[in-house]
Write a protein that holds these residues in place. Structure first.
Motif, PDB file in Angstrom:
ATOM      1  N   ALA A  51       0.847  -1.194   0.000  1.00 41.41           N
ATOM      2  CA  ALA A  51       0.000   0.000   0.000  1.00 41.41           C
ATOM      3  C   ALA A  51       0.882   1.245   0.000  1.00 41.41           C
ATOM      4  O   ALA A  51       1.845   1.341   0.755  1.00 41.41           O
ATOM      5  CB  ALA A  51      -0.907   0.004   1.219  1.00 41.41           C
ATOM      6  N   CYS A  52       0.560   2.187  -0.849  1.00 43.58           N
ATOM      7  CA  CYS A  52       1.263   3.468  -0.911  1.00 43.58           C
ATOM      8  C   CYS A  52       0.970   4.244   0.374  1.00 43.58           C
ATOM      9  O   CYS A  52      -0.142   4.204   0.890  1.00 43.58           O
ATOM     10  CB  CYS A  52       0.794   4.252  -2.133  1.00 43.58           C
ATOM     11  SG  CYS A  52       1.490   5.902  -2.264  1.00 43.58           S
ATOM     12  N   SER A  53       1.965   4.940   0.891  1.00 42.49           N
ATOM     13  CA  SER A  53       1.791   5.686   2.139  1.00 42.49           C
ATOM     14  C   SER A  53       0.846   6.867   1.979  1.00 42.49           C
ATOM     15  O   SER A  53       0.220   7.310   2.938  1.00 42.49           O
ATOM     16  CB  SER A  53       3.136   6.201   2.638  1.00 42.49           C
ATOM     17  OG  SER A  53       3.971   5.133   2.976  1.00 42.49           O
ATOM     18  N   LYS A  54       0.721   7.390   0.784  1.00 42.26           N
ATOM     19  CA  LYS A  54      -0.118   8.581   0.582  1.00 42.26           C
ATOM     20  C   LYS A  54      -1.526   8.214   0.119  1.00 42.26           C
ATOM     21  O   LYS A  54      -2.508   8.585   0.741  1.00 42.26           O
ATOM     22  CB  LYS A  54       0.529   9.519  -0.442  1.00 42.26           C
ATOM     23  CG  LYS A  54      -0.178  10.834  -0.575  1.00 42.26           C
ATOM     24  CD  LYS A  54       0.654  11.797  -1.387  1.00 42.26           C
ATOM     25  CE  LYS A  54       0.058  13.174  -1.377  1.00 42.26           C
ATOM     26  NZ  LYS A  54      -1.107  13.337  -2.148  1.00 42.26           N
ATOM     27  N   CYS A  55      -1.629   7.474  -0.983  1.00 41.17           N
ATOM     28  CA  CYS A  55      -2.950   7.187  -1.551  1.00 41.17           C
ATOM     29  C   CYS A  55      -3.549   5.866  -1.054  1.00 41.17           C
ATOM     30  O   CYS A  55      -4.712   5.585  -1.302  1.00 41.17           O
ATOM     31  CB  CYS A  55      -2.879   7.180  -3.073  1.00 41.17           C
ATOM     32  SG  CYS A  55      -1.865   5.862  -3.774  1.00 41.17           S
ATOM     33  N   ASP A  66      12.401  12.000   3.595  1.00 39.05           N
ATOM     34  CA  ASP A  66      12.410  13.452   3.372  1.00 39.05           C
ATOM     35  C   ASP A  66      13.443  14.107   4.292  1.00 39.05           C
ATOM     36  O   ASP A  66      14.216  13.418   4.959  1.00 39.05           O
ATOM     37  CB  ASP A  66      11.019  14.055   3.544  1.00 39.05           C
ATOM     38  CG  ASP A  66      10.434  13.801   4.913  1.00 39.05           C
ATOM     39  OD1 ASP A  66      11.133  13.250   5.769  1.00 39.05           O
ATOM     40  OD2 ASP A  66       9.263  14.174   5.118  1.00 39.05           O
ATOM     41  N   ASP A  67      13.475  15.418   4.320  1.00 36.61           N
ATOM     42  CA  ASP A  67      14.467  16.140   5.112  1.00 36.61           C
ATOM     43  C   ASP A  67      14.353  15.862   6.608  1.00 36.61           C
ATOM     44  O   ASP A  67      15.342  15.883   7.331  1.00 36.61           O
ATOM     45  CB  ASP A  67      14.346  17.650   4.874  1.00 36.61           C
ATOM     46  CG  ASP A  67      14.797  18.026   3.482  1.00 36.61           C
ATOM     47  OD1 ASP A  67      15.664  17.313   2.929  1.00 36.61           O
ATOM     48  OD2 ASP A  67      14.285  19.033   2.939  1.00 36.61           O
ATOM     49  N   SER A  68      13.144  15.607   7.083  1.00 38.28           N
ATOM     50  CA  SER A  68      12.960  15.346   8.513  1.00 38.28           C
ATOM     51  C   SER A  68      13.288  13.903   8.889  1.00 38.28           C
ATOM     52  O   SER A  68      13.293  13.566  10.061  1.00 38.28           O
ATOM     53  CB  SER A  68      11.519  15.667   8.917  1.00 38.28           C
ATOM     54  OG  SER A  68      10.630  14.795   8.254  1.00 38.28           O
ATOM     55  N   GLY A  69      13.540  13.046   7.911  1.00 36.01           N
ATOM     56  CA  GLY A  69      13.896  11.652   8.182  1.00 36.01           C
ATOM     57  C   GLY A  69      12.728  10.689   8.144  1.00 36.01           C
ATOM     58  O   GLY A  69      12.896   9.503   8.414  1.00 36.01           O
ATOM     59  N   ALA A  70      11.542  11.160   7.825  1.00 39.88           N
ATOM     60  CA  ALA A  70      10.373  10.294   7.731  1.00 39.88           C
ATOM     61  C   ALA A  70      10.473   9.457   6.459  1.00 39.88           C
ATOM     62  O   ALA A  70      10.746   9.978   5.386  1.00 39.88           O
ATOM     63  CB  ALA A  70       9.097  11.122   7.717  1.00 39.88           C
ATOM     64  N   VAL A  71      10.278   8.155   6.596  1.00 41.38           N
ATOM     65  CA  VAL A  71      10.362   7.242   5.459  1.00 41.38           C
ATOM     66  C   VAL A  71       8.960   6.897   5.009  1.00 41.38           C
ATOM     67  O   VAL A  71       8.094   6.576   5.817  1.00 41.38           O
ATOM     68  CB  VAL A  71      11.144   5.965   5.843  1.00 41.38           C
ATOM     69  CG1 VAL A  71      11.164   4.982   4.698  1.00 41.38           C
ATOM     70  CG2 VAL A  71      12.552   6.313   6.271  1.00 41.38           C
ATOM     71  N   ARG A  72       8.733   6.977   3.709  1.00 39.32           N
ATOM     72  CA  ARG A  72       7.429   6.668   3.128  1.00 39.32           C
ATOM     73  C   ARG A  72       7.618   5.760   1.933  1.00 39.32           C
ATOM     74  O   ARG A  72       8.577   5.893   1.185  1.00 39.32           O
ATOM     75  CB  ARG A  72       6.728   7.931   2.660  1.00 39.32           C
ATOM     76  CG  ARG A  72       6.381   8.879   3.752  1.00 39.32           C
ATOM     77  CD  ARG A  72       5.797  10.132   3.175  1.00 39.32           C
ATOM     78  NE  ARG A  72       5.315  10.995   4.224  1.00 39.32           N
ATOM     79  CZ  ARG A  72       4.109  11.503   4.234  1.00 39.32           C
ATOM     80  NH1 ARG A  72       3.276  11.272   3.261  1.00 39.32           N
ATOM     81  NH2 ARG A  72       3.741  12.279   5.229  1.00 39.32           N
ATOM     82  N   GLY A  73       6.674   4.848   1.747  1.00 37.36           N
ATOM     83  CA  GLY A  73       6.632   4.025   0.552  1.00 37.36           C
ATOM     84  C   GLY A  73       5.664   4.650  -0.427  1.00 37.36           C
ATOM     85  O   GLY A  73       4.465   4.710  -0.168  1.00 37.36           O
ATOM     86  N   LEU A  74       6.161   5.151  -1.550  1.00 33.81           N
ATOM     87  CA  LEU A  74       5.322   5.903  -2.481  1.00 33.81           C
ATOM     88  C   LEU A  74       5.262   5.227  -3.838  1.00 33.81           C
ATOM     89  O   LEU A  74       6.272   4.716  -4.338  1.00 33.81           O
ATOM     90  CB  LEU A  74       5.874   7.318  -2.660  1.00 33.81           C
ATOM     91  CG  LEU A  74       5.982   8.178  -1.410  1.00 33.81           C
ATOM     92  CD1 LEU A  74       6.724   9.452  -1.726  1.00 33.81           C
ATOM     93  CD2 LEU A  74       4.608   8.465  -0.858  1.00 33.81           C
ATOM     94  N   CYS A  75       4.087   5.259  -4.454  1.00 36.93           N
ATOM     95  CA  CYS A  75       3.950   4.805  -5.834  1.00 36.93           C
ATOM     96  C   CYS A  75       4.489   5.906  -6.750  1.00 36.93           C
ATOM     97  O   CYS A  75       4.814   7.009  -6.300  1.00 36.93           O
ATOM     98  CB  CYS A  75       2.496   4.465  -6.145  1.00 36.93           C
ATOM     99  SG  CYS A  75       1.360   5.857  -6.037  1.00 36.93           S
ATOM    100  N   ASN A  76       4.568   5.640  -8.032  1.00 38.82           N
ATOM    101  CA  ASN A  76       5.160   6.608  -8.965  1.00 38.82           C
ATOM    102  C   ASN A  76       4.348   7.903  -9.048  1.00 38.82           C
ATOM    103  O   ASN A  76       4.910   8.994  -9.117  1.00 38.82           O
ATOM    104  CB  ASN A  76       5.290   5.993 -10.357  1.00 38.82           C
ATOM    105  CG  ASN A  76       6.394   4.961 -10.396  1.00 38.82           C
ATOM    106  OD1 ASN A  76       7.327   5.014  -9.596  1.00 38.82           O
ATOM    107  ND2 ASN A  76       6.294   4.025 -11.326  1.00 38.82           N
ATOM    108  N   GLU A  77       3.030   7.792  -9.036  1.00 41.28           N
ATOM    109  CA  GLU A  77       2.193   8.991  -9.133  1.00 41.28           C
ATOM    110  C   GLU A  77       2.357   9.890  -7.910  1.00 41.28           C
ATOM    111  O   GLU A  77       2.522  11.105  -8.039  1.00 41.28           O
ATOM    112  CB  GLU A  77       0.730   8.584  -9.274  1.00 41.28           C
ATOM    113  CG  GLU A  77       0.409   7.905 -10.580  1.00 41.28           C
ATOM    114  CD  GLU A  77      -1.028   7.417 -10.628  1.00 41.28           C
ATOM    115  OE1 GLU A  77      -1.831   7.816  -9.761  1.00 41.28           O
ATOM    116  OE2 GLU A  77      -1.339   6.628 -11.538  1.00 41.28           O
ATOM    117  N   CYS A  78       2.321   9.320  -6.733  1.00 44.90           N
ATOM    118  CA  CYS A  78       2.451  10.111  -5.511  1.00 44.90           C
ATOM    119  C   CYS A  78       3.866  10.659  -5.366  1.00 44.90           C
ATOM    120  O   CYS A  78       4.063  11.743  -4.817  1.00 44.90           O
ATOM    121  CB  CYS A  78       2.091   9.267  -4.293  1.00 44.90           C
ATOM    122  SG  CYS A  78       0.351   8.793  -4.256  1.00 44.90           S
TER     123      CYS A  78
END
Length: 91
Positions: A51-55, A66-78
């Motif tokens: 599952a994508c972290s955003k959608c 990101d700059d704050s160190g948070a790791v996210r699994g993102l699909c190409n669109e997100c």
């Protein structure tokens, strides 16, 4: 008569040893850390889809930090959408 008792005792010893050996292998197969390769190959495609972290849609994802160190699994669109607003670093 003695031969009959010896034969019965030998058969009993063989039967008990086979029974004990079958119980030991059955128990070790159940509690083992070894994964069966055939079952792993069947479900290997399902592992690539998360599952994508955003959608939250089930797709193949790539992990970014990101700059704050948070790791996210993102699909190409997100990833395209978020990379416009933030700097993303591949993990």
């Amino acid at each position: 008569m003695t031969w009959i008792l010896v034969a019965v005792a030998a058969i009993a010893v063989v039967a008990l040893s086979v029974w004990g050996l079958s119980r030991r292998t059955r128990g070790s197969r159940h509690n083992s850390n070894v994964i069966d390769l055939k079952s792993k190959l069947k479900y290997s495609r399902a592992k690539d889809v998360q599952a994508c972290s955003k959608c939250r849609r089930k797709r193949q994802v790539t992990f970014y930090a990101d700059d704050s160190g948070a790791v996210r699994g993102l699909c190409n669109e997100c990833k395209k959408e978020l990379s416009q607003h933030r700097e993303l670093y591949p993990v």
